[in-house]
Design an enzyme around this catalytic site. Structure first.
Site, PDB file in Angstrom:
ATOM      1  N   LYS A   1     -11.472 -42.714  13.079  1.00  0.00           N
ATOM      2  CA  LYS A   1     -10.808 -42.242  14.152  1.00  0.00           C
ATOM      3  C   LYS A   1     -10.425 -43.618  14.690  1.00  0.00           C
ATOM      4  CE  LYS A   1     -12.870 -39.971  17.484  1.00  0.00           C
ATOM      5  NZ  LYS A   1     -13.964 -40.068  18.032  1.00  0.00           N
TER       6      LYS A   1
ATOM      7  N   ARG B   1     -13.572 -43.831  22.507  1.00  0.00           N
ATOM      8  CA  ARG B   1     -14.511 -42.849  21.755  1.00  0.00           C
ATOM      9  C   ARG B   1     -14.391 -43.829  20.987  1.00  0.00           C
ATOM     10  NH1 ARG B   1      -7.980 -41.214  20.392  1.00  0.00           N
ATOM     11  NH2 ARG B   1      -9.305 -39.323  19.692  1.00  0.00           N
TER      12      ARG B   1
ATOM     13  N   GLY C   1     -24.100 -36.250  17.440  1.00  0.00           N
ATOM     14  CA  GLY C   1     -25.628 -37.069  17.879  1.00  0.00           C
ATOM     15  C   GLY C   1     -24.349 -38.747  18.445  1.00  0.00           C
TER      16      GLY C   1
ATOM     17  N   MET D   1     -22.438 -41.190  20.711  1.00  0.00           N
ATOM     18  CA  MET D   1     -21.567 -41.096  22.025  1.00  0.00           C
ATOM     19  C   MET D   1     -20.163 -39.721  22.133  1.00  0.00           C
ATOM     20  SD  MET D   1     -20.946 -43.275  24.831  1.00  0.00           S
ATOM     21  CE  MET D   1     -18.325 -43.837  24.867  1.00  0.00           C
TER      22      MET D   1
ATOM     23  N   ARG E   1      -7.873 -36.702  10.221  1.00  0.00           N
ATOM     24  CA  ARG E   1      -8.627 -36.615   9.436  1.00  0.00           C
ATOM     25  C   ARG E   1      -8.663 -35.868   8.458  1.00  0.00           C
ATOM     26  NH1 ARG E   1     -13.064 -35.231  13.758  1.00  0.00           N
ATOM     27  NH2 ARG E   1     -11.490 -33.692  15.379  1.00  0.00           N
TER      28      ARG E   1
ATOM     29  N   HIS F   1     -17.876 -26.016  17.747  1.00  0.00           N
ATOM     30  CA  HIS F   1     -18.759 -27.146  16.707  1.00  0.00           C
ATOM     31  C   HIS F   1     -19.433 -26.014  16.201  1.00  0.00           C
ATOM     32  CE1 HIS F   1     -22.524 -28.660  16.714  1.00  0.00           C
ATOM     33  NE2 HIS F   1     -22.031 -29.453  16.489  1.00  0.00           N
TER      34      HIS F   1
ATOM     35  N   SER G   1     -30.781 -28.917 -28.414  1.00  0.00           N
ATOM     36  CA  SER G   1     -31.018 -29.200 -27.234  1.00  0.00           C
ATOM     37  C   SER G   1     -31.846 -29.460 -26.697  1.00  0.00           C
ATOM     38  CB  SER G   1     -30.839 -27.368 -27.329  1.00  0.00           C
ATOM     39  OG  SER G   1     -30.052 -27.065 -26.101  1.00  0.00           O
TER      40      SER G   1
ATOM     41  N   CYS H   1     -29.646 -27.744 -22.353  1.00  0.00           N
ATOM     42  CA  CYS H   1     -30.183 -26.208 -21.963  1.00  0.00           C
ATOM     43  C   CYS H   1     -31.074 -25.992 -20.740  1.00  0.00           C
ATOM     44  CB  CYS H   1     -30.383 -24.733 -22.935  1.00  0.00           C
ATOM     45  SG  CYS H   1     -31.991 -25.477 -23.717  1.00  0.00           S
TER      46      CYS H   1
ATOM     47  N   TYR I   1     -22.005 -30.621 -25.564  1.00  0.00           N
ATOM     48  CA  TYR I   1     -22.425 -29.640 -24.547  1.00  0.00           C
ATOM     49  C   TYR I   1     -23.325 -29.790 -23.496  1.00  0.00           C
ATOM     50  CZ  TYR I   1     -25.567 -26.712 -26.947  1.00  0.00           C
ATOM     51  OH  TYR I   1     -26.253 -26.069 -27.780  1.00  0.00           O
TER      52      TYR I   1
HETATM   53  P1  ADP Z   1     -14.579 -36.043  18.930  1.00  0.00           P
HETATM   54  O1  ADP Z   1     -15.408 -37.822  17.963  1.00  0.00           O
HETATM   55  O2  ADP Z   1     -15.129 -35.718  19.682  1.00  0.00           O
HETATM   56  O3  ADP Z   1     -12.940 -35.953  18.319  1.00  0.00           O
HETATM   57  P2  ADP Z   1     -12.499 -37.749  21.025  1.00  0.00           P
HETATM   58  O4  ADP Z   1     -12.692 -38.927  20.582  1.00  0.00           O
HETATM   59  O5  ADP Z   1     -11.267 -37.562  19.748  1.00  0.00           O
HETATM   60  O6  ADP Z   1     -13.487 -36.729  20.298  1.00  0.00           O
HETATM   61  O7  ADP Z   1     -11.982 -37.372  22.050  1.00  0.00           O
HETATM   62  C1  ADP Z   1     -12.567 -36.161  22.236  1.00  0.00           C
HETATM   63  C2  ADP Z   1     -11.414 -35.359  23.300  1.00  0.00           C
HETATM   64  O8  ADP Z   1     -10.452 -36.360  24.021  1.00  0.00           O
HETATM   65  C3  ADP Z   1     -10.306 -35.379  22.106  1.00  0.00           C
HETATM   66  O9  ADP Z   1      -9.364 -33.538  22.077  1.00  0.00           O
HETATM   67  C4  ADP Z   1      -9.159 -35.948  22.456  1.00  0.00           C
HETATM   68  O10 ADP Z   1      -8.113 -35.498  21.611  1.00  0.00           O
HETATM   69  C5  ADP Z   1      -9.183 -36.994  24.150  1.00  0.00           C
HETATM   70  N1  ADP Z   1      -8.826 -37.419  24.092  1.00  0.00           N
HETATM   71  C6  ADP Z   1      -9.484 -39.109  23.772  1.00  0.00           C
HETATM   72  N2  ADP Z   1      -8.572 -40.232  24.168  1.00  0.00           N
HETATM   73  C7  ADP Z   1      -7.562 -39.690  25.020  1.00  0.00           C
HETATM   74  C8  ADP Z   1      -6.340 -40.159  25.534  1.00  0.00           C
HETATM   75  N3  ADP Z   1      -6.174 -41.221  25.739  1.00  0.00           N
HETATM   76  N4  ADP Z   1      -5.793 -38.978  26.431  1.00  0.00           N
HETATM   77  C9  ADP Z   1      -6.129 -37.578  26.352  1.00  0.00           C
HETATM   78  N5  ADP Z   1      -6.726 -37.184  25.827  1.00  0.00           N
HETATM   79  C10 ADP Z   1      -7.533 -38.221  25.130  1.00  0.00           C
HETATM   80 MG    MG Z   2     -11.661 -36.609  18.624  1.00  0.00          MG
END
Ligand code: ADP
Ligand code: MG
Ligand code: MG
Length: 972
Positions: A24, A128, A137, A139, A406, A522, A852, A920, A940
Site C-alpha cells: 500500500k 493504514r 487478518g 489490522m 495494486r 471480501h 522415460s 512420464c 520432453y
Molecule cells: P484495505 O487494506 O482494506 O484496502 P485501506 O487502508 O485501503 O484498507 O482502507 C480502507 C478504506 O478506507 C478504503 O476504501 C480506502 O480507500 C479508505 N481510505 C483509507 N485512507 C483514506 C483517506 N485518507 N481518506 C479517505 N479514505 C481513505
Molecule cells: Mg485498500
C-alpha cells in the site's frame, strides 16, 4: 529534524521497494511521484515494525514454528497466549514517535490544517496497515484519526456542515474502539441500529413530506442514520438526524469508558495507539495462520508498514463519493473500465459491501470530468506497472483523489485475456505475458461448468464472483466447513457475508455462497484469489445461523443439504448437478502458441484410452508419452484370455493363448496410433505384477466351499449328474487355487512384474509387440503414419533389455515387417524407474533409443516409500513437522530423485548422443518439477491430458526464466 529513517514521505520513498514500504505504501509513493492526486502523507516502514519486535524475535519465531506444526487446539491456544504476552513486552523503536510527531507537524504546514485543534481546519488522517503482500487478518484501517471533542467543532466550521463532522466523529469512535482498542463491536452496532431505526421511523412519519421531496431528486435515498439528508430540501429531517448522531456519540463514549477507559482526546495518543495496534496485528493469530496456510516466508513479506494519510471525504454530500476501479473487467479480462462507485460515502462502506454501489457508467454520467481523469490515470498506472490495476479512489466535492493501487486479482480467464491483449497493445512482451499467467490458473480455465444439457431451475441468483461450478453440502460456519471437509465431505460455505476470520473455511469448501455484497466484497475477492467458485450477493436468500437453514422463495435448505453453485452465471441450484469441462478458448490458445515458441521441452500426454488421447490432442499434446496397456485387459473376455496366459502349464499352451489375446487388443493399439497419426505413441509393455490379473485366493476358496455345499445337497437328493458336474467344477477351481497360491508373492510390487515377466515369458512380450507392430503395419498400408515407440518397464540391468530385445521385441518386429512387407522404424526404450537403472544409464543407453523417467516409482524406490502407505499414514506429519518441504510425489525431490534424473540424463546422452529423454510420472504435469526437468536436460514431459496446457506454459516459463536469468520455482 530528528529523523530515524523509519518514516518516509510519499514523495521520497523508493516505490520499487515493496518490502520496505509494504504494497500500500509503495503504491501511494508511486502515485504521488507520477503526479496523480494523492492526499499528502507518509510511511512508517516495515523496518520500524521489525525493530518493534526485535527484542522478542527469537522467542516469537520459535512459537510461530510450533504453530506451524499444527498442534492440538489446547496447545495452540496456549501458544497464542504466550505470543500475546510477548507482544505486550515489545516497544516502539526509540525516537519513532518524535519522528512521527515532526512529520505530523510538517503535514500540518503542508496542508494548512491542524491536528486535534478546535481552531482552523482540522487535520484528520487514516492509519493504514500494509505488508509487502496483502494479508487478511492484519489490522484494518482507522479513518478520521485526530477527531476529538474540539476538532469535531473545527471540522463542522471548516466544512460548514455539522452533520458531516459529527457523523465522522461517531464513525471514528466506533472504528477506534473496534480496531485499535479491540473492543467488542456488538454494543456499538446495537446502539447504532436503535438510533437508525428510530430515525427511519420518524422520517416515514413526522418528516414524510421532506422524505418524499428527497426521493423525487435522489431515488436511491433511504432514511438511515449514516446517510446525510440534503439539507436544502429537508432541513428538519437533517436537523433531527444530527441530533440523533450527537446522542450516539455520547453513547459511544460511554461504551468506551465502560469497556476500556476514557476515550483518548489527545490526537497523538490516538496516533501512537493506532501505530502500535498496526504493528501488533502482524502477529495476530489470524495473520500468522494466513501466512502459514499460504507459505508466506519472511523473504516475501516481513512485518507491516503503517501509512498515515491525510483524510479526504467521500461523504461530504452527493458531489462526493468513493469507489474502486479496475482498469479492465476482472472476470472476463475485457478492456473496459470496471468498478463501483458509492456516492456520499466513506471508503469502508464499499469495502464492507454494506450498501449496494453504482456502476462506473453512472459516475461517468454524474461527474464526467472525474471519470475521464480516473480512466486516464488507470491507463498510466497500467503502463507503469505493466498489469491490470485495482484502484481505490475518493471524490471530495468534485475533486478526485487516489488512495491505493495494486495489481488486480483476476479470474484465470481475465488473467489470460488481458495478458494476451496487453501484448497486442505493446504494453507487454510475449515473455512478460507468459510469465504473468500462473500455470495452475490455466488449469482452472478448464474448470467445469454445469452440463448445459441439464435443465435445472435455479433457486436463487447472485453475482458470478468467481468462476467454476461446484456442488456440496451446505454448512454455515467456516469451522464446520473445515471439520466436514476433514471427514471427506464436500461442502459449500454459505454466509451472509464473509470476513478475514472466515478464510480457513474457503480453503475447506468447494465453493462459497453469500447473500450480501458485490463483486468487490471480501468473499468475492478471496474466492477469486484462491480459485474457488463463488456466488455472492444472492439477496433472496435469507440465512438463519441459529437454526442452520436458509430459505429462498419458500424453499428451506438445511445444513447438510446438497446445493450446486455456478460461479460463471451466479446461479444457485438445489441438489448435485452434473458438470462438463470447456474447450480451450481463443486467448488461451494464442498464449499457449506463444508458449510453444518459447519452450524447449516437448509436451506429451499420458493416455490409455481414445477419449484421453483425443482430449490430449485437443490440448496440444505432441504425442503420447505413456500408454499403459493394462486398461485394455479390463474387458471380461480379455481378462479371461490373459488369465489363461498366466496360468498356462507350458510354453506351447501359453503361446496359443497369448496369440489369441494379441488379436483382441490389436484394434485398440490401432485406434490409439491412428488418433495420434504422425505423432509418437509410447506403449509400455505389461508392467504390473501378474497376480493382479488373477482372482484372489480368498475369493476362490469361498467359491470352492460354496460348490462343496451344493455338491452335498445334490448328493443327498441323489442327483448323480449334478454331483459329477460339481465335482468337475470343484476340481477346476481347486487347480486354479493351487496355481494362484504358487504365484502369490510376499511383496508383489517388487516381485514378478515389468521386464521380469518378459524375461521369464518372452512369448508374452513377443505377442504384445506383435500386436502393436501389426497395428502400425496395417495403418501404414492404409496410408497413415503411425509412430510407434515401445517401452520396457522396471529395468534395472542392461542385460534385461538385451534379453527381451533379442528374444521378443526384435523378432516380433522383423516377423511383422516380413509378413506385411513394410518398414516399421519402431523406437525401443526403457523406463528409468529403478535406482540401478539410473546409475547404470550409460550402459542401458547404448541399447535403447529413449529413456522415460517413471518418477512415481523412482520416487518410491529412492525414498523406500510405498506411496499409498506413505500418503495415508505419515506424509501429512512429515510436511507439518517440516521434515520434508514438499510431498515428493507432487513436486519432484530435487536433491535425491532429481539428482538421479540428472545423472541418468547426462550419462545416458553421453553414451548415446541420439538418446531421447522424457518424463512420464505425474511430475511431468507439475510446474515446479517441469522447471527442474528443463534444467536437467530432459527432452520432453508427459502429463495427464488436463495438465498438457499447464505443462506447455510451465515449460515456456522455464525457458524464459533461464533466458532472463530468473531463478526460483515457476509460478512464484
Ligand atoms: P484495505 O487494506 O482494506 O484496502 P485501506 O487502508 O485501503 O484498507 O482502507 C480502507 C478504506 O478506507 C478504503 O476504501 C480506502 O480507500 C479508505 N481510505 C483509507 N485512507 C483514506 C483517506 N485518507 N481518506 C479517505 N479514505 C481513505
Ligand atoms: Mg485498500
Ligand atoms: Mg512404474
Amino acid at each position: 529534524m530528528a529523523r530515524t529513517g523509519l518514516v518516509l514521505w510519499f514523495e521520497e520513498a523508493d516505490w520499487k521497494d515493496k518490502k520496505l514500504l509494504g504494497g500500500k505504501g509503495a503504491s501511494l509513493a508511486q502515485m504521488t511521484q507520477i503526479g496523480l492526486p494523492v492526499p499528502p502523507g507518509f510511511i512508517i516502514t516495515t523496518e520500524a515494525c521489525r525493530k518493534f519486535y526485535s527484542s522478542r524475535k527469537a522467542e516469537m519465531d520459535e512459537l510461530e514454528r510450533q504453530l506451524k506444526g499444527n498442534p492440538p487446539p489446547a496447545v495452540r491456544d496456549e501458544i497464542i497466549k504466550r505470543i500475546w504476552a510477548l507482544i505486550d513486552q515489545c516497544d516502539l523503536p526509540a525516537g519513532l514517535m518524535e519522528d512521527v510527531r515532526e512529520h505530523m507537524q510538517e503535514l500540518e504546514r503542508r496542508t494548512g490544517k491542524r491536528f486535534g485543534s478546535a481552531e482552523g481546519i482540522p487535520l484528520l488522517v487514516s492509519v493504514r496497515s500494509g505488508a509487502a503482500l496483502s494479508m487478511p487478518g492484519m489490522m484494518d484501517t482507522v479513518l478520521n484519526l485526530g477527531l476529538n471533542d474540539n476538532s469535531v467543532q473545527a471540522l463542522a466550521k471548516a466544512t460548514n456542515n455539522e452533520w458531516f463532522a459529527y457523523d465522522a466523529y461517531r464513525r471514528f469512535i466506533q472504528m477506534f474502539a473496534r480496531i485499535v482498542l479491540a473492543l467488542d463491536e456488538k454494543p456499538f452496532n446495537e446502539a447504532f441500529d436503535r438510533k437508525s431505526e428510530q430515525f427511519a421511523r420518524e422520517a416515514e412519519t413526522t418528516y414524510k413530506d421532506e422524505l418524499e421531496a428527497i426521493r423525487k431528486l435522489y431515488p436511491e435515498y433511504t432514511p438511515r442514520l449514516d446517510a446525510q439528508p440534503p439539507k436544502d430540501i429537508a432541513p428538519r429531517l437533517w436537523a433531527r438526524s444530527l441530533e440523533l448522531i450527537k446522542e450516539l456519540v455520547g453513547e459511544y463514549k460511554d461504551l468506551v469508558r465502560k469497556m476500556w477507559g476514557e476515550f483518548p482526546q489527545d490526537p497523538y495518543v490516538q496516533l501512537e495507539l493506532a501505530i502500535r495496534a498496526v504493528f501488533r496485528s502482524w502477529m495476530n493469530p489470524r495473520a500468522i495462520f494466513y501466512r502459514i496456510a499460504n507459505n508466506i516466508t519472511p523473504d516475501m513479506a516481513d512485518c507491516t508498514a503503517v501509512n498515515v494519510v491525510t483524510m479526504v471525504f467521500g461523504n461530504m454530500g452527493w458531489d462526493s463519493g468513493t469507489g474502486v476501479y479496475f482498469t479492465r473487467d476482472q472476470s472476463t479480462g475485457e478492456d473496459r473500465p470496471y468498478g463501483e462507485f458509492l456516492p456520499n460515502a466513506q471508503g469502508e462502506d464499499v469495502v464492507a459491501g454494506i450498501r449496494t454501489p453504482l456502476g462506473l457508467d453512472e459516475l461517468k454520467k454524474r461527474m464526467p470530468e472525474v471519470y475521464n481523469q480516473l480512466i486516464e490515470a488507470g491507463k498510466k498506472l497500467e503502463q507503469v506497472n505493466k498489469d491490470v490495476m485495482d484502484i481505490e479512489f475518493t471524490v471530495e466535492r468534485g475533486k478526485l483523489y487516489f488512495l491505493q493501487n495494486r495489481p488486480a486479482k483476476m479470474t484465470p480467464l481475465a488473467r489470460v485475456r488481458s495478458a494476451v491483449e496487453m501484448v497486442k497493445e505493446g504494453l507487454l512482451t510475449k515473455e512478460e505475458a507468459l510469465l504473468k499467467v500462473d500455470p495452475e490458473q490455466v488449469r482452472r480455465l478448464l474448470y467445469p461448468t454445469i452440463d448445459p444439457k441439464v435443465k435445472a431451475t435455479p433457486i436463487a441468483k447472485g453475482l458470478p464472483a468467481s468462476p467454476g461450478a461446484a456442488s456440496g453440502q451446505v454448512v454455515f460456519n467456516p469451522d464446520d466447513a473445515v471439520e466436514w471437509a476433514k471427514q471427506g465431505k464436500k461442502v459449500i460455505l454459505v454466509r451472509v457475508e464473509t470476513k478475514p476470520d472466515d478464510v480457513h473455511g474457503f480453503y475447506a469448501a468447494q465453493g462459497v455462497l453469500t447473500s450480501r455484497g458485490g463483486m468487490t466484497s471480501h468473499a468475492a475477492i478471496v474466492a477469486r484469489a484462491i480459485g474457488k467458485p463463488a456466488v455472492v450477493g444472492a439477496e433472496a436468500i435469507k440465512i438463519d445461523y441459529e437454526s442452520k437453514t436458509f430459505t429462498v422463495n419458500g424453499v428451506t435448505v438445511k445444513e447438510g443439504d446438497w446445493i450446486t453453485i455456478d460461479g460463471n452465471s451466479g446461479s444457485v441450484y438445489l441438489g448435485e448437478l452434473p458438470t462438463v469441462t470447456p474447450e480451450l478458448g481463443g486467448w488461451l490458445d494464442e498464449l499457449l502458441r506463444w508458449a510453444d515458441e518459447e519452450r524447449r521441452l516437448g509436451v506429451r500426454a499420458n493416455a490409455d484410452v481414445p477419449e484421453d488421447a483425443m482430449m490430449a490432442k485437443k490440448f496440444g499434446a505432441e504425442g503420447i508419452g505413456l500408454l499403459r496397456i493394462e486398461r485394455m485387459f479390463r474387458k471380461p473376455e480379455r481378462l479371461e484370455a490373459l488369465r489363461r496366459v498366466i496360468l498356462s502349464a507350458d510354453d506351447k499352451e501359453r503361446e496359443a493363448h497369448m496369440k489369441e489375446l494379441a488379436d483382441m487388443i490389436k484394434p485398440d493399439f490401432k485406434e490409439m496410433l491412428d488418433i495420434m497419426d504422425g505423432k509418437p505413441v509410447v506403449i509400455r509393455l505389461i508392467d504390473p505384477p501378474l497376480h493382479e490379473f488373477l482372482p484372489s485366493s480368498e475369493e476362490l476358496l469361498a467359491q470352492i466351499y460354496d460348490l462343496r455345499e451344493q455338491r452335498e445337497r445334490a448328493q443327498a437328493s441323489g442327483d448323480a449328474a449334478k454331483v459329477k458336474e460339481l465335482d468337475q467344477k470343484i476340481a477346476e477351481l481347486q487347480d486354479l487355487y493351487n496355481r494362484v497360491k504358487v504365484l502369490q508373492e510376499a511383496n508383489p510390487m517388487m516381485g514378478h512384474r515389468g521386464v521380469r515377466v518378459g524375461v521369464t515369458y518372452p512369448v508374452i512380450y513377443y505377442y504384445l509387440t506383435r500386436a502393436m507392430a501389426e497395428a502400425a503395419a496395417e495403418l501404414i498400408k492404409e496410408g497413415k503414419h503411425p509412430v510407434l515407440e515401445i517401452m520396457v518397464p522396471q529395468v534395472s540391468d542392461v542385460n534385461e533389455i538385451r534379453f527381451v530385445k533379442n528374444n521378443a521385441i526384435l523378432p516380433a518386429l522383423s516377423d511383422v515387417e516380413k509378413e506385411y512387407g513394410v518398414k516399421l522404424n519402431v523406437k525401443i526404450g526403457t523406463m528409468i524407474e529403478t535406482v540401478r537403472a539410473a546409475l547404470t544409464a550409460s550402459e542401458i543407453a547404448k541399447e535403447v533409443d529413449f529413456f522415460s523417467f517413471g518418477t512415481n516409482d523412482l520416487t518410491q524406490a529412492t525414498f523406500s516409500f510405498s506411496r499409498d502407505d506413505v500418503e495415508n499414514k505419515f506424509m501429512n506429519q512429515y510436511l507439518e513437522k517440516g521434515i520434508l518441504a514438499n510431498d515428493p510425489f507432487d513436486t519432484v525431490d530435487v536433491k535425491g530423485v532429481g539428482r538421479l534424473v540428472e545423472i541418468a540424463t547426462k550419462e545416458g546422452k553421453e553414451a548415446n548422443p541420439k538418446l531421447e529423454v522424457g518424463v512420464c510420472g505425474e511430475h511431468g504435469g507439475d510446474p515446479a518439477s517441469i522447471n527442474f526437468f528443463h534444467g536437467a536436460g530432459v527432452d520432453y514431459v508427459s502429463a495427464s491430458p488436463f495438465r498438457v496446457p499447464v505443462a506447455r506454459l510451465a515449460a515456456a516459463q522455464a525457458a524464459i526464466k533461464e533466458k532472463l536469468g530468473i531463478k526460483g520455482a515457476v509460478g512464484e
